[in-house]
Write a protein that holds these residues in place. Structure first.
Motif, PDB file in Angstrom:
ATOM      1  N   LYS A   8       2.008  -7.235   6.408  1.00  0.00           N
ATOM      2  CA  LYS A   8       3.408  -6.858   6.190  1.00  0.00           C
ATOM      3  C   LYS A   8       3.630  -5.517   6.884  1.00  0.00           C
ATOM      4  CE  LYS A   8       6.491  -6.296   2.225  1.00  0.00           C
ATOM      5  NZ  LYS A   8       6.517  -6.329   0.746  1.00  0.00           N
ATOM      6  N   LEU A  36      -1.408  -3.862   0.713  1.00  0.00           N
ATOM      7  CA  LEU A  36      -1.161  -5.109  -0.016  1.00  0.00           C
ATOM      8  C   LEU A  36      -1.899  -5.112  -1.356  1.00  0.00           C
ATOM      9  CD1 LEU A  36      -1.598  -7.697   2.880  1.00  0.00           C
ATOM     10  CD2 LEU A  36       0.518  -6.706   2.014  1.00  0.00           C
ATOM     11  N   PRO A  37      -1.341  -5.792  -2.350  1.00  0.00           N
ATOM     12  CA  PRO A  37      -2.024  -5.918  -3.645  1.00  0.00           C
ATOM     13  C   PRO A  37      -3.081  -7.027  -3.574  1.00  0.00           C
ATOM     14  CG  PRO A  37       0.078  -7.055  -3.743  1.00  0.00           C
ATOM     15  CD  PRO A  37      -0.013  -6.417  -2.365  1.00  0.00           C
ATOM     16  N   THR A  38      -4.164  -6.760  -2.865  1.00  0.00           N
ATOM     17  CA  THR A  38      -5.127  -7.819  -2.562  1.00  0.00           C
ATOM     18  C   THR A  38      -5.765  -8.425  -3.819  1.00  0.00           C
ATOM     19  OG1 THR A  38      -6.796  -6.123  -2.101  1.00  0.00           O
ATOM     20  CG2 THR A  38      -5.603  -7.040  -0.220  1.00  0.00           C
ATOM     21  N   VAL A  40      -4.359  -8.802  -6.743  1.00  0.00           N
ATOM     22  CA  VAL A  40      -3.330  -9.673  -7.313  1.00  0.00           C
ATOM     23  C   VAL A  40      -3.224 -10.960  -6.500  1.00  0.00           C
ATOM     24  CG1 VAL A  40      -0.858  -9.856  -7.813  1.00  0.00           C
ATOM     25  CG2 VAL A  40      -2.064  -7.712  -8.267  1.00  0.00           C
ATOM     26  N   ILE A  41      -3.276 -10.829  -5.188  1.00  0.00           N
ATOM     27  CA  ILE A  41      -3.193 -11.998  -4.301  1.00  0.00           C
ATOM     28  C   ILE A  41      -4.384 -12.928  -4.534  1.00  0.00           C
ATOM     29  CG2 ILE A  41      -3.317 -12.734  -1.878  1.00  0.00           C
ATOM     30  CD1 ILE A  41      -1.592 -10.183  -1.245  1.00  0.00           C
ATOM     31  N   ARG A  44      -3.886 -14.788  -7.689  1.00  0.00           N
ATOM     32  CA  ARG A  44      -2.861 -15.822  -7.525  1.00  0.00           C
ATOM     33  C   ARG A  44      -3.456 -17.048  -6.818  1.00  0.00           C
ATOM     34  NH1 ARG A  44       0.755 -19.004  -9.029  1.00  0.00           N
ATOM     35  NH2 ARG A  44       2.513 -19.382  -7.653  1.00  0.00           N
ATOM     36  N   MET A  97       1.294 -16.473   0.066  1.00  0.00           N
ATOM     37  CA  MET A  97       1.463 -15.201   0.779  1.00  0.00           C
ATOM     38  C   MET A  97       2.934 -14.862   0.958  1.00  0.00           C
ATOM     39  SD  MET A  97      -1.487 -14.011   0.888  1.00  0.00           S
ATOM     40  CE  MET A  97      -1.010 -12.545   1.793  1.00  0.00           C
ATOM     41  N   GLU A  99       5.162 -15.319  -1.238  1.00  0.00           N
ATOM     42  CA  GLU A  99       5.567 -14.683  -2.497  1.00  0.00           C
ATOM     43  C   GLU A  99       5.414 -13.164  -2.413  1.00  0.00           C
ATOM     44  OE1 GLU A  99       3.320 -16.352  -5.768  1.00  0.00           O
ATOM     45  OE2 GLU A  99       3.736 -18.399  -5.091  1.00  0.00           O
ATOM     46  N   TYR A 100       4.499 -12.696  -1.582  1.00  0.00           N
ATOM     47  CA  TYR A 100       4.248 -11.267  -1.403  1.00  0.00           C
ATOM     48  C   TYR A 100       4.885 -10.732  -0.120  1.00  0.00           C
ATOM     49  CZ  TYR A 100       1.127 -12.312  -5.177  1.00  0.00           C
ATOM     50  OH  TYR A 100       0.630 -12.739  -6.388  1.00  0.00           O
ATOM     51  N   LYS A 101       5.808 -11.531   0.421  1.00  0.00           N
ATOM     52  CA  LYS A 101       6.556 -11.156   1.633  1.00  0.00           C
ATOM     53  C   LYS A 101       5.638 -10.883   2.820  1.00  0.00           C
ATOM     54  CE  LYS A 101      10.503 -11.058  -0.685  1.00  0.00           C
ATOM     55  NZ  LYS A 101      10.482 -12.267  -1.477  1.00  0.00           N
ATOM     56  N   CYS A 102       4.571 -11.680   2.917  1.00  0.00           N
ATOM     57  CA  CYS A 102       3.622 -11.566   4.026  1.00  0.00           C
ATOM     58  C   CYS A 102       3.694 -12.837   4.859  1.00  0.00           C
ATOM     59  CB  CYS A 102       2.203 -11.399   3.501  1.00  0.00           C
ATOM     60  SG  CYS A 102       1.876  -9.814   2.783  1.00  0.00           S
TER      61      CYS A 102
END
Length: 119
Positions: A8, A36-38, A40-41, A44, A97, A99-102
């Motif tokens: 991002k 990035l909130p790796t 959290v990703i 998920r 991804m 969902e995390y705007k990536c």
């Protein structure tokens, strides 16, 4: 193997995607990418693929069909290496991804699928 790469950009930053990919592939730091909130990703991905066997902390394999994938993260990127993975599985990963705007960068094409490329 089929690679999916995600990052991002910081607001107002838009770089050459291929150069960003090459730098990330060589574990270089790229200025202008958001953190990035790796964790959290990864959580998920694990949730969405809970029926898959988690081989290790970053790898999953499908015991009911084809495919396996490995997730490699840096503070600014997520790379998913897919092995024999069907398109619908890769679509799920892209959706997560998103969902995390990536947006996806597909180095095989090479193309980045984001709002700037749609103009």
């Amino acid at each position: 193997m089929y690679e999916l790469l995600f990052w991002k950009y910081e607001d107002g930053v838009y770089l050459n995607h291929q150069e960003v990919y090459e730098a990330l592939d060589e574990d270089q730091v790229v200025e202008g990418l958001e953190k990035l909130p790796t964790d959290v990703i990864l959580n998920r991905i694990n949730s969405v693929f809970s029926k898959w066997e988690r081989v290790d902390e970053n790898s999953w394999k499908n015991n009911d069909g084809p495919g396996a994938f490995c997730v490699k993260t840096t503070p600014n990127s997520v790379k998913i290496e897919c092995y024999g993975t069907v398109g619908t599985t890769m679509d799920k990963l892209v959706d997560i991804m998103d969902e995390y705007k990536c947006p996806l960068y597909d180095p095989q094409v090479p193309e980045r699928y984001d709002e700037m490329s749609e103009k």
